[in-house]
Design a protein around this motif. Structure first.
Motif, short mmCIF file in Angstrom:
data_model
loop_
_atom_site.label_atom_id
_atom_site.label_comp_id
_atom_site.label_asym_id
_atom_site.label_seq_id
_atom_site.Cartn_x
_atom_site.Cartn_y
_atom_site.Cartn_z
N CYS A 197 0.86 -1.18 0.00
CA CYS A 197 0.00 0.00 0.00
C CYS A 197 0.90 1.23 0.00
O CYS A 197 1.76 1.36 0.87
CB CYS A 197 -0.92 0.01 1.23
SG CYS A 197 -2.03 1.43 1.30
N ALA A 198 0.73 2.11 -0.97
CA ALA A 198 1.58 3.29 -1.08
C ALA A 198 0.72 4.55 -1.01
O ALA A 198 -0.37 4.60 -1.58
CB ALA A 198 2.37 3.27 -2.38
N GLN A 199 1.21 5.56 -0.32
CA GLN A 199 0.50 6.83 -0.18
C GLN A 199 1.24 7.91 -0.95
O GLN A 199 2.46 8.04 -0.83
CB GLN A 199 0.40 7.24 1.30
CG GLN A 199 -0.35 8.55 1.50
CD GLN A 199 -0.23 9.03 2.93
OE1 GLN A 199 0.65 8.59 3.65
NE2 GLN A 199 -1.09 9.94 3.32
N GLY A 200 0.52 8.69 -1.75
CA GLY A 200 1.13 9.77 -2.50
C GLY A 200 1.39 10.98 -1.61
O GLY A 200 0.50 11.43 -0.90
N THR A 201 2.61 11.50 -1.58
CA THR A 201 2.96 12.70 -0.83
C THR A 201 3.75 13.63 -1.73
O THR A 201 4.12 13.27 -2.86
CB THR A 201 3.83 12.34 0.40
OG1 THR A 201 5.12 11.90 -0.06
CG2 THR A 201 3.19 11.24 1.23
N VAL A 202 4.05 14.83 -1.24
CA VAL A 202 4.81 15.79 -2.04
C VAL A 202 6.22 15.28 -2.31
O VAL A 202 6.86 15.69 -3.29
CB VAL A 202 4.86 17.16 -1.33
CG1 VAL A 202 3.49 17.78 -1.27
CG2 VAL A 202 5.45 17.02 0.07
N ASP A 203 6.71 14.39 -1.48
CA ASP A 203 8.05 13.84 -1.67
C ASP A 203 8.04 12.52 -2.43
O ASP A 203 9.06 11.85 -2.55
CB ASP A 203 8.72 13.61 -0.30
CG ASP A 203 8.90 14.91 0.46
OD1 ASP A 203 9.24 15.92 -0.19
OD2 ASP A 203 8.70 14.91 1.68
N GLY A 204 6.89 12.16 -2.97
CA GLY A 204 6.78 10.89 -3.67
C GLY A 204 6.08 9.84 -2.82
O GLY A 204 5.91 10.01 -1.61
#
Length: 336
Positions: free
Chosen positions: A207-214
């Protein structure tokens, strides 16, 4: 005869399904007669169910079987003789499996060469077993049918148990969103639930979460378990990374070559994508249930993400990333 039994399993359960390379279904044969063990192995040799081979282990006494089951967690079916050390050894083992080992998942098929010692209807009423047959009844075809029925039942019970554990983890995380691991625990519960709904092992899930750092990995299982809280790029798998990045770009899920990509979006600035390794095809009905589940999960994921952010703001200096005064006091309170 073994080939006809194998054909029966393929016709009923595995039409068009390739044999998988994962762990097989573990079957334990418990009988004090060596000839019964040999005959059972010959009858079930080369069989598989839903693309997974049958793996047979042997015990010759009820005591030996109890010790084996106490230390082995993945036995699906026990083929159990009723009369061994004494005329109730098999029935006593059933009771110990359910009461002492508290194992309600394993399926039990009783076999006896002396049916008069334990009347069939009475035993079925009193004990949690799948089937009870005289050994003379168990031709290769009937033995294969009993195994198929027991494995279907085991598969359903395991799936229900995963649903329950996943739901408990989601509820626990939702009720404890201020803790440091709330987002990870919530996400891990989601993965367990999805695995149960898709009918696969909770392995190879990400499970991956999108953030400003990728994208950041917030929950993982199986071979990805060591990558939690790490950037997606650190995974070292270009195919999975590209698929998840494509999901963020397209804002939708899709079927990739090695698995299924699910996209969670409920208005949050930090959407999430889930990679699920699906070695075999998943029927469309299950896919529809998963899509519905992800719609409901998206809001809970957004809530968990919000509280994770609030916790970070409350206890961390945004400029340096170090604990602020509140974080420092909390750390002191936690220290022994």
């Amino acid at each position: 005869m073994a080939n006809s039994a194998e054909a029966l399993i393929h016709i009923e359960d595995d039409r068009g399904t390739a044999r998988q390379s994962g762990p097989g279904w573990r079957i334990l044969v418990v009988d004090d007669d060596e000839q019964v063990h040999l005959a059972t192995r010959l009858a079930l040799e080369g069989m598989d169910f839903r693309g997974r081979e049958l793996t047979l282990d042997s015990c010759y006494t009820a005591w030996e079987a109890f010790e084996y089951l106490a230390g082995t967690q993945d036995v699906a079916v026990v083929l159990l003789d009723v009369v061994m050390e004494d005329e109730r050894a098999g029935l006593d083992l059933v009771r110990r499996i359910r009461e002492e080992l508290r194992n309600d998942q394993i399926r039990i098929v009783l076999r006896t060469g002396q049916p008069g010692y334990a009347p069939e209807l009475e035993v079925i009423r009193q004990y949690d077993i799948n089937d009870y047959k005289a050994k003379t009844e168990l031709t290769v075809t009937r033995l294969a049918s009993s195994i198929i029925t027991a494995l279907r039942s085991y598969e359903q019970i395991v799936a229900l148990d995963r649903h329950r554990r996943g739901l408990e983890q989601v509820i626990k995380a939702s009720a404890d969103l201020f803790t440091e691991r709330s987002l990870n625990e919530f996400s891990a519960g989601v993965l367990i639930q999805l695995a149960a709904q898709m009918g696969i092992e909770p392995e190879g899930l990400l499970c991956a979460q999108g953030t400003v750092d990728g994208p950041i990995i917030v929950a993982a299982a199986g071979r990805f378990a060591g990558h939690i809280r790490k950037p997606l790029a650190a995974l070292g798998n270009m195919e999975i990374e590209a698929a998840l990045l494509e999901a963020f770009s397209r804002r939708e899920g899709f079927k990739s070559r090695g698995g299924d990509i699910l996209y969670l979006q409920s208005g949050s600035a930090h959407p999430a994508a889930i990679y699920m390794a699906t070695p075999t095809a998943v029927d469309e009905q299950k896919r529809d249930l998963v899509r519905l589940f992800t719609i409901n999960v998206a809001l809970g994921f957004e809530t968990a993400t919000l509280f994770e952010h609030l916790r970070s703001v409350a206890f961390t200096d945004p400029l340096t990333g170090l604990p602020n005064r509140a974080g420092f006091i909390t750390a002191l309170d936690r220290s022994p």
